[in-house]
Design an enzyme around this catalytic site. Structure first.
Site, mmCIF file in Angstrom:
data_model
loop_
_atom_site.group_PDB
_atom_site.id
_atom_site.type_symbol
_atom_site.label_atom_id
_atom_site.label_comp_id
_atom_site.label_asym_id
_atom_site.label_seq_id
_atom_site.Cartn_x
_atom_site.Cartn_y
_atom_site.Cartn_z
ATOM 1 N N TYR A 1 99.834 -65.787 -49.096
ATOM 2 C CA TYR A 1 99.882 -67.219 -48.792
ATOM 3 C C TYR A 1 100.799 -68.005 -49.717
ATOM 4 O O TYR A 1 100.906 -69.217 -49.605
ATOM 5 C CB TYR A 1 98.482 -67.823 -48.824
ATOM 6 C CG TYR A 1 97.525 -67.287 -47.778
ATOM 7 C CD1 TYR A 1 97.953 -66.497 -46.732
ATOM 8 C CD2 TYR A 1 96.179 -67.583 -47.854
ATOM 9 C CE1 TYR A 1 97.061 -65.999 -45.790
ATOM 10 C CE2 TYR A 1 95.279 -67.102 -46.911
ATOM 11 C CZ TYR A 1 95.732 -66.313 -45.894
ATOM 12 O OH TYR A 1 94.842 -65.830 -44.970
ATOM 13 N N GLY A 2 101.446 -67.338 -50.618
ATOM 14 C CA GLY A 2 102.466 -67.948 -51.464
ATOM 15 C C GLY A 2 103.673 -67.046 -51.555
ATOM 16 O O GLY A 2 104.392 -67.061 -52.534
#
Length: 84
Positions: free
Chosen positions: A44-45
């Site tokens: 997610y990053g």
């Protein structure tokens, strides 16, 4: 855990520009509304850990009251459009 959890993907990717302060506020508000399950992931990053760090900042004051789930092991060498 609560019947409804909070998926944190959109706080650092996928839905346009992100705002760390607003993300922390959203996570804390979810807890105020009795959410006790929070989901994050390395992906997610884009492999930076930024989502997991953000979730950690948000829950630090009530960490022992919630369950955190994270996912890992995605091959980050793939182009984003190749990751389904």
């Amino acid at each position: 855990v609560s019947a409804i959890g909070y998926g944190a993907m959109g706080l650092t990717m996928a839905y346009g520009p992100t705002d760390e302060e607003a993300g922390v506020a959203a996570l804390r508000r979810a807890h105020d509304l009795s959410v006790t399950f929070f989901d994050t992931a390395e992906m997610y990053g884009w492999g930076t850990g930024s989502n997991e760090i953000l979730v950690g900042k948000a829950v630090r004051d009530f960490r022992d009251d919630v369950v955190l789930a994270t996912k890992f092991g995605v091959d980050m060498s793939m182009a984003p459009e190749q990751i389904g």
